[in-house]
Scaffold this motif. Structure first.
Motif, mmCIF file in Angstrom:
data_model
loop_
_atom_site.group_PDB
_atom_site.id
_atom_site.type_symbol
_atom_site.label_atom_id
_atom_site.label_comp_id
_atom_site.label_asym_id
_atom_site.label_seq_id
_atom_site.Cartn_x
_atom_site.Cartn_y
_atom_site.Cartn_z
ATOM 1 N N LEU A 151 -11.744 5.175 6.291
ATOM 2 C CA LEU A 151 -11.786 3.796 5.813
ATOM 3 C C LEU A 151 -13.198 3.228 5.906
ATOM 4 O O LEU A 151 -13.693 2.587 4.965
ATOM 5 N N LEU A 152 -13.855 3.483 7.033
ATOM 6 C CA LEU A 152 -15.196 2.938 7.248
ATOM 7 C C LEU A 152 -16.279 3.705 6.494
ATOM 8 O O LEU A 152 -17.384 3.188 6.317
ATOM 9 N N GLY A 153 -15.970 4.909 6.066
ATOM 10 C CA GLY A 153 -16.964 5.700 5.336
ATOM 11 C C GLY A 153 -17.770 6.577 6.281
ATOM 12 O O GLY A 153 -18.903 6.252 6.648
ATOM 13 N N TYR A 154 -17.148 7.687 6.681
ATOM 14 C CA TYR A 154 -17.781 8.605 7.621
ATOM 15 C C TYR A 154 -19.075 9.165 7.053
ATOM 16 O O TYR A 154 -19.157 9.538 5.880
ATOM 17 N N ARG A 155 -20.116 9.221 7.904
ATOM 18 C CA ARG A 155 -21.402 9.811 7.523
ATOM 19 C C ARG A 155 -21.698 10.957 8.476
ATOM 20 O O ARG A 155 -21.816 10.736 9.690
ATOM 21 N N PRO A 156 -21.792 12.183 7.949
ATOM 22 C CA PRO A 156 -22.019 13.342 8.822
ATOM 23 C C PRO A 156 -23.279 13.174 9.682
ATOM 24 O O PRO A 156 -24.285 12.620 9.238
ATOM 25 N N ASP A 157 -23.177 13.614 10.924
ATOM 26 C CA ASP A 157 -24.312 13.608 11.855
ATOM 27 C C ASP A 157 -24.877 12.207 12.086
ATOM 28 O O ASP A 157 -26.082 12.019 12.254
ATOM 29 N N PRO B 9 0.827 -1.224 0.000
ATOM 30 C CA PRO B 9 0.000 0.000 0.000
ATOM 31 C C PRO B 9 0.852 1.261 0.000
ATOM 32 O O PRO B 9 1.833 1.368 0.729
ATOM 33 N N GLU B 10 0.458 2.198 -0.828
ATOM 34 C CA GLU B 10 1.144 3.497 -0.899
ATOM 35 C C GLU B 10 0.566 4.483 0.093
ATOM 36 O O GLU B 10 1.258 5.394 0.536
ATOM 37 N N ASN B 11 -0.702 4.303 0.427
ATOM 38 C CA ASN B 11 -1.399 5.295 1.246
ATOM 39 C C ASN B 11 -1.975 4.662 2.506
ATOM 40 O O ASN B 11 -2.354 3.490 2.521
ATOM 41 N N ALA B 12 -2.014 5.460 3.555
ATOM 42 C CA ALA B 12 -2.718 5.085 4.781
ATOM 43 C C ALA B 12 -3.843 6.088 4.985
ATOM 44 O O ALA B 12 -3.794 7.209 4.484
ATOM 45 N N THR B 13 -4.842 5.689 5.723
ATOM 46 C CA THR B 13 -6.014 6.543 5.917
ATOM 47 C C THR B 13 -6.443 6.504 7.371
ATOM 48 O O THR B 13 -5.963 5.678 8.157
ATOM 49 N N THR B 14 -7.336 7.400 7.749
ATOM 50 C CA THR B 14 -7.916 7.318 9.090
ATOM 51 C C THR B 14 -8.964 6.199 9.108
ATOM 52 O O THR B 14 -9.533 5.830 8.079
ATOM 53 N N ILE B 15 -9.222 5.673 10.289
ATOM 54 C CA ILE B 15 -10.240 4.623 10.416
ATOM 55 C C ILE B 15 -11.605 5.158 9.992
ATOM 56 O O ILE B 15 -12.381 4.451 9.335
ATOM 57 N N HIS B 16 -11.900 6.411 10.354
ATOM 58 C CA HIS B 16 -13.195 6.993 9.989
ATOM 59 C C HIS B 16 -13.359 7.044 8.459
ATOM 60 O O HIS B 16 -14.432 6.716 7.931
ATOM 61 N N ALA C 60 -15.958 1.902 21.000
ATOM 62 C CA ALA C 60 -17.018 2.024 19.997
ATOM 63 C C ALA C 60 -16.454 1.923 18.581
ATOM 64 O O ALA C 60 -16.985 1.194 17.731
ATOM 65 N N LEU C 61 -15.373 2.649 18.310
ATOM 66 C CA LEU C 61 -14.795 2.639 16.966
ATOM 67 C C LEU C 61 -14.192 1.281 16.638
ATOM 68 O O LEU C 61 -14.330 0.790 15.510
ATOM 69 N N MET C 62 -13.544 0.648 17.608
ATOM 70 C CA MET C 62 -12.954 -0.669 17.356
ATOM 71 C C MET C 62 -14.043 -1.699 17.064
ATOM 72 O O MET C 62 -13.890 -2.547 16.171
ATOM 73 N N ALA C 63 -15.152 -1.635 17.789
ATOM 74 C CA ALA C 63 -16.246 -2.577 17.539
ATOM 75 C C ALA C 63 -16.809 -2.397 16.132
ATOM 76 O O ALA C 63 -17.089 -3.381 15.430
ATOM 77 N N LYS C 64 -16.955 -1.148 15.701
ATOM 78 C CA LYS C 64 -17.482 -0.879 14.355
ATOM 79 C C LYS C 64 -16.496 -1.321 13.277
ATOM 80 O O LYS C 64 -16.899 -1.818 12.218
ATOM 81 N N LEU C 65 -15.210 -1.169 13.550
ATOM 82 C CA LEU C 65 -14.203 -1.624 12.591
ATOM 83 C C LEU C 65 -14.261 -3.134 12.423
ATOM 84 O O LEU C 65 -14.277 -3.641 11.291
ATOM 85 N N PHE C 66 -14.293 -3.874 13.527
ATOM 86 C CA PHE C 66 -14.316 -5.335 13.446
ATOM 87 C C PHE C 66 -15.575 -5.842 12.742
ATOM 88 O O PHE C 66 -15.531 -6.833 12.027
ATOM 89 N N ARG C 67 -16.699 -5.147 12.963
ATOM 90 C CA ARG C 67 -17.927 -5.555 12.268
ATOM 91 C C ARG C 67 -17.797 -5.379 10.764
ATOM 92 O O ARG C 67 -18.397 -6.125 9.986
ATOM 93 N N VAL D 227 -23.795 8.155 13.977
ATOM 94 C CA VAL D 227 -22.838 7.334 14.718
ATOM 95 C C VAL D 227 -22.474 6.076 13.940
ATOM 96 O O VAL D 227 -21.630 5.295 14.375
ATOM 97 N N SER D 228 -23.117 5.865 12.790
ATOM 98 C CA SER D 228 -22.842 4.690 11.969
ATOM 99 C C SER D 228 -21.996 5.079 10.758
ATOM 100 O O SER D 228 -21.846 6.255 10.427
ATOM 101 N N PHE D 229 -21.440 4.066 10.099
ATOM 102 C CA PHE D 229 -20.587 4.270 8.938
ATOM 103 C C PHE D 229 -21.171 3.581 7.713
ATOM 104 O O PHE D 229 -22.071 2.747 7.817
ATOM 105 N N ARG D 230 -20.614 3.915 6.564
ATOM 106 C CA ARG D 230 -21.090 3.320 5.309
ATOM 107 C C ARG D 230 -20.761 1.827 5.242
ATOM 108 O O ARG D 230 -21.516 1.031 4.687
ATOM 109 N N HIS D 231 -19.619 1.452 5.826
ATOM 110 C CA HIS D 231 -19.236 0.036 5.849
ATOM 111 C C HIS D 231 -19.561 -0.573 7.203
ATOM 112 O O HIS D 231 -19.245 -0.003 8.263
ATOM 113 N N HIS D 232 -20.196 -1.745 7.169
ATOM 114 C CA HIS D 232 -20.599 -2.458 8.383
ATOM 115 C C HIS D 232 -20.736 -3.925 8.010
ATOM 116 O O HIS D 232 -20.267 -4.344 6.929
#
Length: 587
Positions: free
Chosen positions: A249-255, A240-247, A283-290, A257-262
């Motif tokens: 990576l998961l697909g941040y959705r404004p306003d 990989p050439e690039n790294a990203t934030t977890i948010h 909370a973030l680790m649980a959402k990442l593992f899911r 608590v859930s993400f685009r990827h689950h």
């Protein structure tokens, strides 16, 4: 029964705590102050970073231990009295029931959402840890590990190989170690190994970190490391050439608590590696593992001894503790602790001091501090904290020398690079020895020395740190930049991928602050050549063993520590204790 409403209305609880307590009491028909107190305490505990309220530890004690207004402490109920009240309350349920509060078999009281996060994460980790190991051609794997990893002797290089073999076999692995133990280097070699072992298809790899700053740092490290690898160009090209934030990576959705990827819309990757995992909350680790597909590998990298996340939980520490020393524990084969320090070496004072702090050995700690500065190649200087009246004079020489390169840089990119060479770190935000006060004082020193001109808030060469994520601008909490005046007026510059520059109008920046000095918490994920670490003149609950360790190990080359003995001793005796049931759930 004692009426605890006066206690709930006191300064130890926030408005949020009180509103939640009132809601829970109303759910039970009202006039149940003991239930309301439990609810207020759960809410308060969550705000302090705990996952749950440990009723066994709290029952029968005096609360608060120290009151903000010297109010008389109140004795809390006995455990049997508390449990009787909670088990008859409609708003409290046992695990599996949908109630606002959950009381588990260990007499821990949870907000339902956090009980669910903990159970979900524990189940995902155990499922991956207990999955049948991949069938490997062990001679082939051993040969590839030998060709990829350094051939120098030493048990810690063997541990890097152990980590590589563990990742090759398992769906879940943790690689822990202090700064300079080669975690990132080991990760790059492991990713190259996985690519070589699965040459028939192109593995999809993702590398993430909790903050933009940490993602940028690991991205830069990966690019440097892979250039020196002994593997073929085809393998290097797939790293990989690039790294990203977890948010991101998961697909941040404004306003939301859930993400685009689950679980129903999983991430499109075969391997997901997360650096600086100690900073990731429950909370973030649980959402990442899911969101990671069941067949994909998850690799966590981090330092279990660092400060835990700002939000609730100490996930990496709980995982490493659950691995224990017993080979029969499910996580034992999944956690590898790297021990050899390649940066500091066995003769460096920073290395010895950080180990003594982790061990909580005050005699050893103060022996190292007393003898600091006796060698010509000193990497640690310990000094008495200046009096408040003399602080500015004491700082003057340090900050003029420390920020000289930054303030003389020829362009914004060089200035940003120079910012990584020196930093003042503090334990607190407020007070004369806190970030706010020291930043003002440093500005005064530099202004009086003619090194800056503070005509307005966006003066030339002001270092700034973003404190709030802005996904539209792609600026994230912890990102460091500089205000630079050019032909178009003042602009804020931040470094982008490939050492490129990103330019913004200062008024468009998200919430930010001056960054000559920063808290140890904000420094996580960063490293500096030289650090001036200033402790306050009075003890504080924020001052812990983990904070001392984290602050000192932010230095690549040398650290100067200003402290009062009694404050340092109090911090060394205080550990970060975060209540959770994750460790028990994983063993």
């Amino acid at each position: 029964m004692t009426d605890f409403r006066q206690l709930i209305d006191g300064p130890e609880f926030s408005d949020l705590d009180r509103h939640f307590a009132g809601f829970i009491e109303a759910q039970a028909g009202g006039n149940r102050s003991l239930l309301a107190l439990a609810a207020a305490l759960v809410s308060r505990a969550r705000g302090e970073g705990n996952i749950c309220l440990d009723l066994v530890a709290l029952a029968g004690t005096s609360f608060p231990e120290k009151s903000a207004d010297d109010a008389k402490p109140v004795k809390l109920p006995a455990l049997s009295v508390w449990l009787k009240e909670l088990k008859t309350a409609p708003a409290v349920g046992s695990p599996g029931r949908f109630c606002p509060l959950v009381l588990d078999a260990g007499n821990r009281l949870y907000l339902h959402r956090y009980w669910e996060y903990e159970q979900s994460l524990a189940a995902e980790i155990l499922r991956r840890a207990k999955a049948a190991p991949e069938i490997l051609n062990e001679p082939l794997v051993a040969g590839k590990i030998k060709s990829l990893f350094p051939t120098k002797s030493g048990s810690d290089l063997d541990l890097q190989a152990v980590a590589a073999f563990a990742v090759a076999q398992k769906k879940f692995c943790v690689i822990s170690g202090g700064p300079g133990t080669g975690k990132t280097h080991t990760l790059v070699l492991i990713l190259a190994l996985l690519l070589e072992l699965d040459a028939t298809r192109k593995l999809r790899l993702a590398v993430a970190a909790p903050t933009g700053k940490a993602a940028a740092r690991i991205q830069e490290s990966i690019r440097k490391i892979k250039a020196a690898l002994t593997c073929g160009d085809a393998i290097k090209a797939q790293l990989p050439e690039n790294a990203t934030t977890i948010h991101r990576l998961l697909g941040y959705r404004p306003d939301s608590v859930s993400f685009r990827h689950h679980a129903e819309n999983p991430l499109p990757f075969d391997v997901v590696a997360v650096d600086e995992a100690s900073m990731v909350d429950l909370a973030l680790m649980a959402k990442l593992f899911r969101a990671v597909p069941p067949g994909a590998k998850i690799i966590l990298l981090g330092d279990k001894d660092q400060l835990a996340s700002v939000e609730a939980g100490a996930v990496l520490g709980d995982i490493c503790a659950a691995a224990g020393d017993d080979e029969n524990f499910p996580l034992a084969p999944c956690v590898v602790q790297l021990r050899k320090n390649f940066r500091f070496g066995g003769d460096r004072a920073i290395f010895h001091l950080s180990n003594a702090i982790n061990a909580g050995d005050p005699e050893k700690v103060f022996q190292i501090l007393r003898t600091s500065g006796e060698r010509a190649d000193v990497d640690l200087v310990a000094a008495a904290l200046p009096e408040r009246a003399g602080l500015k004079a004491a700082l003057k020489e340090r900050v003029i020398a420390g920020f000289g390169e930054f303030l003389q840089a020829a362009d914004p990119l060089a200035a940003i690079a120079a910012l990584g060479r020196f930093r003042v770190l503090c334990a607190l935000r407020e007070g004369p020895f806190g970030v706010a006060g020291l930043n003002r004082m440093i500005e005064e020193i530099l202004d009086e020395a003619g090194m800056i001109e503070r005509r307005d808030v966006f003066y030339a060469r002001r270092p700034v740190m973003v404190t709030q994520n802005d996904y539209q601008l792609k600026l994230f909490n912890g990102d460091l930049g500089v205000i630079w005046h050019d032909a178009g007026g003042p602009h804020a510059y931040f470094s982008g991928p490939d050492q490129s520059l990103r330019q913004f109008l200062p008024l468009r920046l998200p919430t930010h602050e001056t960054a000559y000095a920063m808290t140890v918490h904000k420094s996580q994920g960063s490293e500096f050549d030289r650090v001036l670490f200033v402790l306050p003149d009075k003890p504080s609950p924020v001052l812990t063993r983990e904070l001392l360790y984290t602050g000192i190990t932010r230095a690549r080359k040398n650290v100067e520590l200003w402290f009062a003995d009694e404050v340092f001793r109090a911090a060394l005796d205080r550990r970060v204790r975060r209540n959770s049931g994750l460790r028990d759930a994983l063993t």
